[in-house]
Design an enzyme around this catalytic site. Structure first.
Site, mmCIF file in Angstrom:
data_model
loop_
_atom_site.group_PDB
_atom_site.id
_atom_site.type_symbol
_atom_site.label_atom_id
_atom_site.label_comp_id
_atom_site.label_asym_id
_atom_site.label_seq_id
_atom_site.Cartn_x
_atom_site.Cartn_y
_atom_site.Cartn_z
ATOM 1 C CE LYS A 67 -4.155 -2.090 2.065
ATOM 2 N NZ LYS A 67 -3.715 -3.421 2.484
ATOM 3 N NE ARG A 68 6.123 0.576 1.274
ATOM 4 C CZ ARG A 68 5.925 -0.289 2.276
ATOM 5 N NH1 ARG A 68 4.720 -0.444 2.794
ATOM 6 N NH2 ARG A 68 6.929 -0.979 2.775
#
EC number: 4.1.1.23
Lengths: 297, 297
Positions: free
Chosen positions: A100-101
């Site tokens: 989830k960058r």
């Protein structure tokens, strides 16, 4: 054969079903027999993961590693993360790095390098789109050149997901509709033979009406579906996010990893994980068939 | 003395000015002399960072590590990341881990453990709020118990930030207004003597009108301000996001790290970084004074 990773995933789902095993391995999940066998954390975690992988790979679509669980253990945890991904690559199994960058382009290039190449290489990664489409774009060249894939957050499974994602934007539906449409549109450049794109979306199965609408609107987006089991999502809720049992993979972490505790099967814990993966797959298959029958009837 | 980390940062800015040194260390930034001195990457990066820290700590407010640059180098990079944070802690300097994480509560607990304790412990972390306030809440107990702080993304410095953040929500202003208001409201439980909260916000200085409005509306939110220098933000743009030269810290990464290249000062590269940090501080001080004069006049 198409170059798009989404086609490999699609085929795997046709063959093995929709289950994605979430290797969110907390030390407290590992039976004592394994802990005692190894002198360091990284080997204990890797051995646990390896046994779960070996026991489930032929009844599931893919494996998802939630990197937070490994980061929480510092360097040792990340060595276990690296070893697990190496092992999955060796066995040619499909991996999703749940990272989830989301960051500006210069930084996104670094994250792409980190998670699409080198020690932490994975087939798919998850991304957070809050910073906009120029925070997604630096990853896209890898979809062509290295057959990589992405799942961008659209509508997440948690309760608080409504805080921002459900807000109504003037003339554009909700925030999640708007994000879904932008991702779907970007994804059209990465369509496979399956009709789906290697740029997919995360849509939780805990918000059924929203998932239904997204499934209808996002014609070519492949879904990564969290929320089944421990988070409260049922097979019926999952079925509406699929198309004839494909078009998405459904993650389960704790219920598969901790299945052995229900059976007090501490020595052959992986057998319980396999049973749970099969149970889940059949549970969803049944719900898909029922939904098909209902739609035809 | 208050228990809130924001007060320590506020005092540091009063004393040393607003500069936050961004240790976004790419290998290509490190002069050959350092690279040749060490047999492994992690020592070369750490040594480079250490010399920049030693040369700037008394003229800056804090240090921010963009973890993507370290993740891109795998385990070695993360060892350099850990060593740099250890060194900063030893010297009692204030650190911001720019990790922009955001996930469901169970996962957020793991990220909190990862970045507020143990090998990667930092004073502040950055968070992405797209998943909602229940993705922020698991970090909050650390603000009290361990004097930690957060900067949540509100309005970022990149061009694409408009895609989602600028959308108008029915009756709530823009998405970034809405997110800012939610964070400001959560942050009221963590106010320090300075009047600011240890739950702060990220507001880029590249969107001036938006930054002005946010500065007015978010009374108790401390700002982490990216976008100065390499990304195009000017001292005048920064000044409007501050209050009499405090209320925020202003990040600069490449311009400080690569200052030595402008001067061809490869041997004492850190002296060029110090000069650039001082130049930037004075540039912003001047702009703050001019803005004050204008507001009074």
């Amino acid at each position: 054969m198409s170059n798009q990773i989404v086609d490999r995933l699609y085929e795997k789902v046709e063959k093995n079903g929709v289950v994605c095993v979430g290797l969110d391995t907390d030390i407290s999940y590992i039976p004592e027999s394994i802990i005692n066998e190894f002198t360091n954390i990284e080997d204990a975690i890797f051995q646990y993961n390896r046994r779960i992988i070996d026991a489930t790979y032929d009844v599931v679509a893919c494996f998802k590693l939630q990197i937070a669980y490994y980061e929480a253990l510092g360097i040792s945890g990340l060595i276990a993360y690296k070893k697990t991904l190496e092992y999955l690559r060796e066995r040619k199994l499909i991996t999703i790095a749940d990272i989830k960058r989301g960051d500006i382009a210069a930084t996104a290039k670094m994250y792409a390098k980190a998670h699409f190449t080198g020690e932490f290489e994975s087939d798919f990664i998850t991304l957070n789109p809050y910073m906009g489409m120029d925070s997604i774009e630096p990853y896209l060249p890898y979809l062509e050149s290295k057959s990589k894939g992405i799942f961008a957050l659209v509508k997440t499974s948690n309760k608080g997901s409504g805080d921002i994602q459900d807000c109504n934007i003037d003339g554009k539906g909700t925030v999640y509709d708007h994000v879904g449409n932008m991702i779907e549109s970007l994804g059209r450049d990465f369509l496979g033979n399956s009709g789906y794109s290697s740029l997919g979306v995360v849509v939780g199965c805990t918000h059924i009406e929203q998932a239904k609408r997204l499934r209808e609107n996002l014609k070519s987006s492949y879904f990564l579906i969290p929320g089944y089991g421990a988070q409260g999502g049922k097979a019926e809720d999952v079925a509406v996010s699929l198309r004839v049992g494909n078009g998405g993979v459904v993650n389960s972490s704790r219920k598969i990893l901790l299945a052995y505790k229900e059976e007090e099967n501490y020595l052959h814990f992986e057998d319980s994980s396999r049973k749970e993966a099969i149970r889940m797959r059949e549970d969803i298959r049944r719900a898909v068939l029922e939904l098909e029958a209902k739609n035809e009837g």
